[in-house]
Design a protein around this motif. Structure first.
Motif, PDB file in Angstrom:
ATOM      1  N   CYS A  57     -14.909 -23.558   7.521  1.00 48.20           N
ATOM      2  CA  CYS A  57     -13.786 -23.780   8.455  1.00 48.20           C
ATOM      3  C   CYS A  57     -14.215 -24.391   9.781  1.00 48.20           C
ATOM      4  N   TRP A  76      -1.894 -25.161   3.218  1.00 46.65           N
ATOM      5  CA  TRP A  76      -2.238 -24.029   4.054  1.00 46.65           C
ATOM      6  C   TRP A  76      -3.728 -24.063   4.408  1.00 46.65           C
ATOM      7  N   HIS A  80      -5.504 -24.522   8.057  1.00 44.11           N
ATOM      8  CA  HIS A  80      -6.436 -23.480   8.496  1.00 44.11           C
ATOM      9  C   HIS A  80      -7.777 -24.098   8.919  1.00 44.11           C
ATOM     10  N   TYR A 122     -10.053 -15.175   4.827  1.00 39.88           N
ATOM     11  CA  TYR A 122     -11.166 -15.879   4.203  1.00 39.88           C
ATOM     12  C   TYR A 122     -12.002 -14.928   3.349  1.00 39.88           C
TER      13      TYR A 122
END
Length: 150
Positions: A57, A76, A80, A122
């Motif tokens: 991420c 999504w 994110h 996550y």
């Protein structure tokens, strides 16, 4: 009842259509965190923690799970990842000035200490990203040591 059926059909058509228009993937060529790792000198253990719990991420390269191929999940995840990179992008480390680097490492320390990172969403699907107390200690020690250079 007819209106509910029409709405369901429209939603199904939209869902099927979404499968053909996917968001761009976050994929980089080469060593996308080389500058960051060369400058902050994480140990082998910390490098593995960063790879497992952070880079998906917070860098220019994401290892996507199989379910990323299904919309709306793909949208999504893309959102994110984009949000994560806005807060901290290890692949852009060389573009940060010294003050910003220090601040970003300070934020890493705070977020990990408070249990905010990695996100629960996550770790639900990436069990190996859930940090043990020993991993947290190693990560915090490294981040504090790296901050001392700034």
């Amino acid at each position: 009842m007819k209106i509910v059926k029409k709405i369901a059909i429209v939603l199904l058509i939209v869902l099927i259509g979404m499968q053909f228009y996917r968001p761009e993937k976050n994929k980089a060529e080469g060593d996308y965190v080389a500058v960051f790792e060369a400058e902050t000198q994480p140990s082998v253990e910390v490098k593995q923690i960063l790879k497992t719990a952070c880079y998906d991420c917070h860098s220019a390269n994401t290892e996507y799970p199989w379910y990323n191929n299904i919309a709306p999940v793909s949208y999504w995840l893309a959102d994110h990842i984009e949000e994560g990179k806005e807060h901290l992008n290890f692949s852009d480390w060389e573009s940060y000035d010294t003050k910003k680097k220090d601040h970003k490492l300070e934020e890493v320390i705070e977020e990990v200490k408070e249990g905010e990172m990695p996100l629960n969403e996550y770790t639900w699907t990436h069990a190996d990203a859930k940090l043990s107390d020993e991993q947290i200690s190693a990560l915090l020690a490294w981040a504090n040591e790296a901050r001392a250079n700034y």
